[in-house]
Structure formats: C-alpha cells, structure tokens
Design a protein around this motif. Structure first.
Motif, short mmCIF file in Angstrom:
data_model
loop_
_atom_site.label_atom_id
_atom_site.label_comp_id
_atom_site.label_asym_id
_atom_site.label_seq_id
_atom_site.Cartn_x
_atom_site.Cartn_y
_atom_site.Cartn_z
N ALA A 95 0.82 -1.22 0.00
CA ALA A 95 0.00 0.00 0.00
C ALA A 95 0.85 1.27 0.00
O ALA A 95 0.54 2.24 -0.69
N SER A 96 1.94 1.28 0.77
CA SER A 96 2.80 2.47 0.84
C SER A 96 3.48 2.76 -0.50
O SER A 96 3.66 3.92 -0.89
N ASP A 97 3.82 1.69 -1.22
CA ASP A 97 4.43 1.87 -2.54
C ASP A 97 3.40 2.36 -3.55
O ASP A 97 3.68 3.24 -4.38
N LEU A 98 2.20 1.81 -3.46
CA LEU A 98 1.13 2.21 -4.37
C LEU A 98 0.74 3.67 -4.16
O LEU A 98 0.29 4.34 -5.10
N ALA A 99 0.93 4.16 -2.94
CA ALA A 99 0.63 5.56 -2.65
C ALA A 99 1.53 6.50 -3.43
O ALA A 99 1.23 7.68 -3.61
N ILE A 100 2.64 5.98 -3.92
CA ILE A 100 3.57 6.76 -4.75
C ILE A 100 3.33 6.49 -6.23
O ILE A 100 3.27 7.42 -7.05
N THR A 101 3.20 5.22 -6.59
CA THR A 101 3.13 4.86 -8.01
C THR A 101 1.77 5.19 -8.65
O THR A 101 1.73 5.54 -9.83
N LEU A 102 0.68 5.07 -7.90
CA LEU A 102 -0.63 5.35 -8.50
C LEU A 102 -0.83 6.83 -8.83
O LEU A 102 -1.35 7.15 -9.91
N PRO A 103 -0.44 7.76 -7.95
CA PRO A 103 -0.49 9.17 -8.36
C PRO A 103 0.40 9.46 -9.57
O PRO A 103 0.05 10.28 -10.43
N ALA A 104 1.54 8.76 -9.63
CA ALA A 104 2.42 8.92 -10.80
C ALA A 104 1.72 8.42 -12.06
O ALA A 104 1.90 8.98 -13.15
N MET A 105 0.89 7.38 -11.89
CA MET A 105 0.13 6.85 -13.02
C MET A 105 -0.83 7.90 -13.58
O MET A 105 -1.05 7.98 -14.80
N VAL A 106 -1.40 8.73 -12.70
CA VAL A 106 -2.30 9.79 -13.15
C VAL A 106 -1.58 10.75 -14.08
O VAL A 106 -2.09 11.10 -15.15
N LEU A 107 -0.39 11.15 -13.68
CA LEU A 107 0.41 12.06 -14.52
C LEU A 107 0.83 11.39 -15.81
O LEU A 107 0.79 12.00 -16.90
N PHE A 108 1.20 10.12 -15.72
CA PHE A 108 1.58 9.35 -16.91
C PHE A 108 0.43 9.30 -17.92
O PHE A 108 0.63 9.51 -19.12
N LEU A 109 -0.78 9.03 -17.44
CA LEU A 109 -1.95 8.93 -18.32
C LEU A 109 -2.23 10.27 -19.00
O LEU A 109 -2.59 10.31 -20.18
N ALA A 110 -2.09 11.37 -18.25
CA ALA A 110 -2.33 12.69 -18.82
C ALA A 110 -1.34 12.99 -19.95
O ALA A 110 -1.73 13.46 -21.03
N ILE A 111 -0.07 12.70 -19.71
CA ILE A 111 0.95 12.95 -20.74
C ILE A 111 0.73 12.05 -21.95
O ILE A 111 0.80 12.50 -23.10
#
Length: 352
Positions: free
Chosen positions: A83-99
């Motif tokens: 869960a702690s790792d996903l708290a970092i990678t999932l928000p990064a996924m949001v930015l990735f999807l936008a780009i």
C-alpha cells in the motif's frame, strides 16, 4: 441456423489460429492467434457477401468474466503490504496517463488526420470496449476506434515480451509457459467458476463498473480470495478457451477493414505505442529510486495494454502479479471514468 454456422466458422478459424500461434511460440497464442485468423476469415466473408459474420456479445462477455476471475484469484495480502508503494506509483500513473493522452491525441489528430473526437478516444491508453462505446456516443468513428485499440493491445502484448527477450535473452510471459494457474483445478473450482461468472457479470452491470464483464467478476473473486473465503485454482484450460473465444470475437469486428486501412492503423499504432512505452520507461526510471520495485516491474505495470499477458510477464520476472494487475486496473478504470466525464460534456455541448 445460419447465425450458428457463422459462429462455428469464427470459432473454428479462431481455434486453428490459436493452435498455429502456439506452435510458433507467440505470446498469448490463444488470444492473438484466434484474433488474427478470425479477422482474416471475417474480411474474406465480408468481401464476398457484403455481410458481417455473427458473433453474440453475451458469449464474449461470459469468457471475459472468466479471465477477470482468473486475475482476481492472484490477489492476496501482498496488495495490502504494498500500500505504501502504491501511494507513490498510482499518483504517478495519473500524470503518466495525462501525458500519454496528450501525446497520442497529437499523433492521431495531426499525423493520422482523425477528427478531434475520434482522435481523443483513440488516444485513450486503456479500456478497449469502453473507448469504442464512449467514442461512438460522442460521435466518433467506431470502426477506426475499434481497429486502433485492437492494434494498441496487439502491439503492446507482442512488443513488451519481445523487448525483454531481446535485451535479456530470456523468454517471458505465456511464451515461456507461464500461466496464472496455481495448482491443478478440482471439481469445486469448476463449480466456483460457474457461480462467480454470472454473479460477477451481474455485479458489474448493476454497479455500472467500467469494463463491467471484466471488473465485476475480478473484484468479486479478489475480495473472496484475499479474505480467505475461497481458494480458487483457475483451470488453465478454461483460461485458454476464454482467450480463444474473446480473440475470435475481437477479430470478427474487422470485417470492413481494407488492407490499406490496416496498414495505416498499424503504422499509427506503432508510433503511439512506441511513444507511450518511451514515456512509461521514463516514469519507471524515476520511480525505481522511490519504491522497492525494479525498472522491469514498473515498466510492465505502466505498459498500456494486455493485463493478462503483463501479469504473466511479471511471473516470469519473479514479480507478484497482483502489483502489476493493480496498476493496470487503476489505469483502465481512471481512463474510462475520465473519458465518461468528457463524453457527457461533449454530448452536452453538442446538444447546446
């Protein structure tokens, strides 16, 4: 009777294609092989008769649900531990999807010459069925959207395993003989599938979940599996049949495509997938410094397509499939939700 003969032709050709692809050692042979062969037969039949071969949507949904349940059975306590790792990678996924959305929109609009609505939904990095249905609702070109998302998935699930083989010398994914099957299935496993499939489909429909036939059964199986209510061992043979049916169904959708249009779609798809994988690689390089996940694990987590095959690649690399699956489900769900909001706005403006 004519309809059922057409269905038998599609499934029969899909079976031949699946077995041929398996013999050639291709990744996801039962999905890719059946898709390619049924598309060939459908194109030939349409050119001679002017009619599309019949394939019932409900049959496809049933076997999509089977795949969803199989993925759901990989969920366990590892998801909570990460869960702690996903708290970092999932928000990064949001930015990735936008780009990725912005870059792909430019490719389809400027290079492909698509109208803005079709380009917007063709650029979606996930949700084949939803992208097509929402794009149609907004006034996009349905055939172009179907073809482009088909190409996206094909190119990702073929190129990623091949890239790993090229740079590491190791075969990964289904081509390496990996399956999601944990142990030999017993009669109770078959019974659980027969119960979970219809309930999961109904759950996806009632809750109006994105990719309902997949997500509904997947969530249902994941909850039961993670909480210890069930310990389901998915029959590998059933998963192969499911991939064959789904691949045959997808291939039958391209009856009206011309060789020129197919070549154009694959050219644009190669640009789009290449750009998206390059962006994904950049995120993987940055994130591997912040979370205890390897570059390879992060790359297949951000790759835009093929949940099942990316999970099998994860198994080959010794990565827990649940981490990869979680990222892909988040990608698909977020993409579809945002597209749904945009579709509502597009239709509202159009009516206004």
């Amino acid at each position: 009777m004519k309809k059922y003969l057409q269905l038998a032709l599609i499934l029969g050709s899909g079976t031949v294609g699946a077995l041929l692809a398996q013999w050639l050692g291709l990744p996801i042979p039962f999905l890719l092989g059946s898709m390619a062969m049924s598309a060939t037969v459908s194109l030939t039949a349409f050119s001679r008769t002017g009619e599309r071969l019949w394939f019932p949507v409900r049959l496809r949904h049933v076997f999509i649900a089977v795949i969803g349940i199989m993925i759901g059975t990989t969920f366990n306590a590892d998801a909570l531990n990460a869960a702690s790792d996903l708290a970092i990678t999932l928000p990064a996924m949001v930015l990735f999807l936008a780009i990725a959305q912005i870059v792909n929109f430019g490719i389809f609009r400027r290079i492909g010459g698509f109208d803005s609505v079709t380009a917007k939904y063709a650029a979606m990095p996930g949700g084949l069925i939803e992208a097509v249905s929402l794009g149609e609702k907004a006034g996009g070109d349905v055939e172009a959207l179907s073809l482009q998302h088909f190409v996206r998935i094909v190119l990702v699930i073929v190129s990623v395993p091949l890239l790993f083989q090229l740079f590491t010398g190791e075969t990964v994914g289904s081509a390496a003989g990996k399956t999601l099957e944990k142990a030999a299935a017993e009669s109770q496993d078959w019974m659980l599938f027969s119960v979970l499939v219809p309930i999961g489909i109904l759950l996806g429909y009632l809750l109006k979940l994105p990719a309902g036939p997949l997500i509904g059964p997947l969530v249902l199986a994941a909850i039961f599996q993670a909480t210890g209510v069930i310990d389901l061992n998915g029959p590998d043979m059933l998963v192969s049949v499911a991939q064959l049916v789904v691949g045959s169904a997808l291939g039958s959708n391209f009856a009206r495509s011309t060789p020129r249009r197919l070549l154009s779609a694959f050219s644009l798809g190669a640009l789009s997938v290449g750009a998206t994988l390059a962006i994904a690689s950049g995120f993987a390089l940055l994130l591997e410094r912040a979370v205890p996940m390897s570059f390879e694990a992060l790359l297949i987590s951000f790759a835009p397509g093929g949940v099942t095959e990316m999970s099998l690649v994860a198994l080959s690399l010794g990565v827990t499939p649940v981490l990869v699956t979680t990222h892909h489900l988040f990608r698909i769900t977020l993409t579809v939700i945002v597209a749904g909001i945009l579709t509502g706005r597009t239709i509202h403006i159009g009516k206004g």
